[in-house]
Every structure is written in structure tokens, then in C-alpha cells.
Design an enzyme around this catalytic site. Sequence first.
Site, PDB file in Angstrom:
ATOM      1  N   HIS A  72       0.841  -1.201   0.000  1.00 54.08           N
ATOM      2  CA  HIS A  72       0.000   0.000   0.000  1.00 54.08           C
ATOM      3  C   HIS A  72       0.872   1.245   0.000  1.00 54.08           C
ATOM      4  O   HIS A  72       1.735   1.406   0.854  1.00 54.08           O
ATOM      5  CB  HIS A  72      -0.927   0.012   1.227  1.00 54.08           C
ATOM      6  CG  HIS A  72      -2.160  -0.807   1.019  1.00 54.08           C
ATOM      7  ND1 HIS A  72      -3.338  -0.575   1.690  1.00 54.08           N
ATOM      8  CD2 HIS A  72      -2.400  -1.850   0.192  1.00 54.08           C
ATOM      9  CE1 HIS A  72      -4.261  -1.446   1.278  1.00 54.08           C
ATOM     10  NE2 HIS A  72      -3.711  -2.235   0.382  1.00 54.08           N
ATOM     11  N   TYR A 201      -9.129   5.570   7.861  1.00 54.39           N
ATOM     12  CA  TYR A 201      -9.255   5.947   9.274  1.00 54.39           C
ATOM     13  C   TYR A 201     -10.261   7.080   9.333  1.00 54.39           C
ATOM     14  O   TYR A 201      -9.966   8.188   8.868  1.00 54.39           O
ATOM     15  CB  TYR A 201      -7.912   6.439   9.812  1.00 54.39           C
ATOM     16  CG  TYR A 201      -6.866   5.347   9.957  1.00 54.39           C
ATOM     17  CD1 TYR A 201      -6.638   4.760  11.200  1.00 54.39           C
ATOM     18  CD2 TYR A 201      -6.112   4.902   8.881  1.00 54.39           C
ATOM     19  CE1 TYR A 201      -5.689   3.758  11.358  1.00 54.39           C
ATOM     20  CE2 TYR A 201      -5.165   3.897   9.022  1.00 54.39           C
ATOM     21  CZ  TYR A 201      -4.960   3.337  10.261  1.00 54.39           C
ATOM     22  OH  TYR A 201      -4.018   2.349  10.406  1.00 54.39           O
ATOM     23  N   PRO A 293      -4.231   0.027  18.914  1.00 57.19           N
ATOM     24  CA  PRO A 293      -3.922  -0.368  17.533  1.00 57.19           C
ATOM     25  C   PRO A 293      -4.042   0.748  16.499  1.00 57.19           C
ATOM     26  O   PRO A 293      -3.770   0.532  15.318  1.00 57.19           O
ATOM     27  CB  PRO A 293      -4.933  -1.488  17.251  1.00 57.19           C
ATOM     28  CG  PRO A 293      -5.981  -1.356  18.283  1.00 57.19           C
ATOM     29  CD  PRO A 293      -5.431  -0.626  19.443  1.00 57.19           C
ATOM     30  N   LYS A 297       0.987  -0.274  15.221  1.00 58.09           N
ATOM     31  CA  LYS A 297       2.378  -0.365  15.656  1.00 58.09           C
ATOM     32  C   LYS A 297       2.702  -1.603  16.518  1.00 58.09           C
ATOM     33  O   LYS A 297       3.878  -1.930  16.703  1.00 58.09           O
ATOM     34  CB  LYS A 297       2.761   0.889  16.468  1.00 58.09           C
ATOM     35  CG  LYS A 297       2.906   2.119  15.612  1.00 58.09           C
ATOM     36  CD  LYS A 297       4.173   2.086  14.774  1.00 58.09           C
ATOM     37  CE  LYS A 297       4.216   3.111  13.677  1.00 58.09           C
ATOM     38  NZ  LYS A 297       3.937   2.628  12.332  1.00 58.09           N
ATOM     39  N   TYR A 385       3.956   6.327  10.035  1.00 54.10           N
ATOM     40  CA  TYR A 385       3.099   5.193   9.642  1.00 54.10           C
ATOM     41  C   TYR A 385       3.898   4.108   8.925  1.00 54.10           C
ATOM     42  O   TYR A 385       3.733   2.923   9.197  1.00 54.10           O
ATOM     43  CB  TYR A 385       1.957   5.708   8.746  1.00 54.10           C
ATOM     44  CG  TYR A 385       0.834   4.711   8.594  1.00 54.10           C
ATOM     45  CD1 TYR A 385      -0.115   4.557   9.602  1.00 54.10           C
ATOM     46  CD2 TYR A 385       0.726   3.918   7.457  1.00 54.10           C
ATOM     47  CE1 TYR A 385      -1.145   3.634   9.474  1.00 54.10           C
ATOM     48  CE2 TYR A 385      -0.302   2.995   7.321  1.00 54.10           C
ATOM     49  CZ  TYR A 385      -1.232   2.867   8.333  1.00 54.10           C
ATOM     50  OH  TYR A 385      -2.246   1.945   8.215  1.00 54.10           O
TER      51      TYR A 385
END
Length: 395
Positions: A72, A201, A293, A297, A385
Site C-alpha cells: 500500500h 481511518y 492499535p 504499531k 506510519y
Amino acid sequence: MKTQVAIIGAGPSGLLLGQLLHKAGIRTLIIERQTPEYVLGRIRAGILESGTVSLLREAGVAQRMDSEGLVHHGVEFIFDGKRIPVALSELTGGKSVMVYGQTEVTRDLMQARSDCGAPTIYGVQQVAIHDAKSDHPFVTFEKEGEKCRIECDFIAGCDGFHGVSRQSIPREVIREYESIWPFGWLGLLADTPPVNPELIYAHHERGFVLCSQRSLTRSRYYLQVPLSEQVESWNDDRFWSELKRRLPDELATKLVTGHSLEKSIAPLRSYVVEPMQYGKLFLVGDAAHIVPPTGAKGLNLAASDVNYLWRILTQYYQHGRSDLLATYSRLALNRVWKGERFSWFMTHLLHDFQEKSDFDRKMQEADRQYYLGSRAGMMTIAENYVGLPYEKVGV
Ligand SMILES: Cc1cc2nc3c(=O)[nH]c(=O)nc-3n(C[C@H](O)[C@H](O)[C@H](O)COP(=O)(O)OP(=O)(O)OC[C@H]3O[C@@H](n4cnc5c(N)ncnc54)[C@H](O)[C@@H]3O)c2cc1C
């Protein structure tokens, strides 16, 4: 029994450490409380940082990940119904994340360990650590009523948050840092195509939503729920209709629903213990730290600890670098705290907090506008990220 490194726990950190040490010619013995089937039945993480991906390749267990995992290059945020793409690769000089489930990582590591004949003993009980501060540490356990003892040079405590390793360290030599979040995540796994090619998100006044995935045909969705919620009150229909209410119309109408393969509620916790070493005992992964979560990580920090411990032990056995043993906790914790910070930041940014003051709500809103409204802000999100770089060992 005798080995060089006794590893407690056959989750991702224990298995990955075992595999990397085996490749370096270092003998390990893993003991695990559960059965292999039980370990593989746990549905957990699914996003691998670029460093974790490299480590799995280095361990020689990346073949299936590289053919079946999904790379991704971006991720999407939604605030007030507005979709905001974050171009991870463009913002990080070409880095990306890999969508490949923790269950699959564990399966590949189990297979590799069995292929190379390295020993793992499943179904052990009464595990205890002895003389961790001495030059002759040992581990005892019971297997089918028989008492067993492993003599070793080092012990790796890879036994998760509820394991024995951390609890074996005297309380007066450790310090714990903890924050419990006032909500949980209700997760549902289904064999349905993901609603969007990239992860989403989404912040919504009814609560946060994560649209995640494990493959092109398997989706994982999460809803923020109060801690008082029971999973039994959420049949599939209720889950899907709540999810649709929290998504913009164009996504809600595209959402493919289906029978849930798994549904569970996870409370959110931030936790770190310092130091991560006690004599010859090293704590690795969830045994030493937990993150909510939200930043993806948990598994990646476990891999980061493994990266440092594996390199230190290899230098010790191959080049006699005993001076490096004492650097583990500092190296691991430097990165753990950054992962904790990012997970804490993402959790604050994205969730609905009933008890926030009006001032704090304004701060949350300003954070969203800054971090997702400027290139500098998005770069900060993107570089965290995809995963911050590992420090060098032994320089
Ligand atoms: C519900 C849930 C969802 C999650 N979702 C995400 C996510 O989306 N993204 C993310 O990055 N992370 C996520 N995580 C976190 C991630 O799964 C963990 O960080 C990761 O599993 C840590 O690996 P570990 O090997 O350190 O610990 P674990 O996976 O907990 O493995 C520890 C192992 O030790 C064994 N064990 C325990 N006690 C003993 C004992 N006394 N003797 C022998 N063996 C023992 C356990 O059975 C287990 O197999 C999630 C975790 C949970 C619980």
C-alpha cells in the site's frame, strides 16, 4: 535440556527471533503455553512497516508475503465526511506498508522453524525463570505432568502482556508507565472485498471507524465502542448498519457485507515497562509494551525489538561483543516510545472523547486541520506510519 537462547512464547516475536538466530547459527529452544492451532487462531495485526518487511525477508520467510501481501502506497483519512488521501510513498521517498496478516506471518515462521528442525515445545505449563542475574540462568516448566529444565546463556521473554517474563523481574527494579483509554474497538473479520483499495481511518461523531483488510477478499473493520459494550450484543447486522452510519454515503453504498468470521472487543491500552532487560533476561514485544492499535504499531514494535536483540546476540556469539548486551534496553526503548507517541497521537486525533472539555475538542480539531491540511503535517504522519528507521547496533 541445553540451548544458547531460551525463548518463552511462540507468537510473532518469539518465532521471528528464533528464525533470525537460527540463521546466524545460534541455537534456540522455544516454549509456548498454547497449541499451534490456538496461536494461529488469534486474529490480530495486519499492517507491516517497511522495516518489518525487510526483517522478514532477512529471516528468509518472505516468499508468501511477497507474492500474496498487498503493498500500500497510501492511506485515507475521513473527517466531517471529507476524504483526505495521504500519499505515503510520495511523502516518504518511496516507502510503503505491506498488508499481510499477523496470522500469515506466524504461519510462515512456524513452517520455517519446522523445516529447519529447530525445536518448539507447545502446551507447556508452570513456566518459571531462575537466576536471570547469574551466568547460569535457567527456565523450568511442566509438559504433560513432567518437570523439565532448560539451561541457557540468555532468556528472551517473548510471552506477551500476560506472560511470566516481565512478572519475574523484581518490582523494585522496574518502572511501569500506563494509560488506559476510555473506549474499546469492536472488530469484525469477513470474507468480503475491502470497501476501499486503501485503509480508511474515519472520525465520526458516533465514534471512530477503521476500514482495514487482510487481502483483496478479506476485510477487517473496527468500530469505537464504549468499554461497557459486550460483543454478544452485536450481531452482524447491527455491526454492518452501525459501520454504514459512520461512513460517507458513497462508501456506505459500496460496502459489501457478509457473515463474520470473527468478532471481538479489544480494550485500548498504552503501556511501557523500563528497563526491558534484567541480567540475562530480555523482554521483547508485548511482554514489555502495548499500544492502542490506531497507529498499527503493536506487531511492528515487536519486530523492532527483535531486530535489536538478534543483532546484539549475533555480535556477542560471533565477535565476542559482550559490551553490546547492556545496550538492548536503551535501543529498543528509544523506538518503542516513538511508536507509543504515534499511537497515542493517532488515537487522540481520531476518536470521539465524551469527556473532553470544549477547549480540548478545539485542540483536536486544530490538530486535524494542521496535520492533514499541510504537507509538513502529512509528512509527519506518513514517516511514522511506514515506520521510523532502526538505529545501528554496535557503533
Ligand atoms: C485483539 C488484538 C488486535 C490487535 N490488532 C493489532 C493491529 O491491528 N495492528 C498491530 O500492529 N498490532 C495489533 N495488535 C497487537 C499485536 O498483535 C501484538 O503486538 C503482537 O502479537 C505482539 O507479538 P508478541 O509475540 O510480542 O506477543 P503475542 O502475540 O502476545 O505472543 C506471546 C506468546 O506467548 C505465549 N505465552 C504467554 N504466556 C506464556 C507462558 N507463561 N509460557 C509460554 N508461553 C506463553 C502466548 O500464548 C503467545 O503465543 C493487536 C492485539 C490484539 C490482542
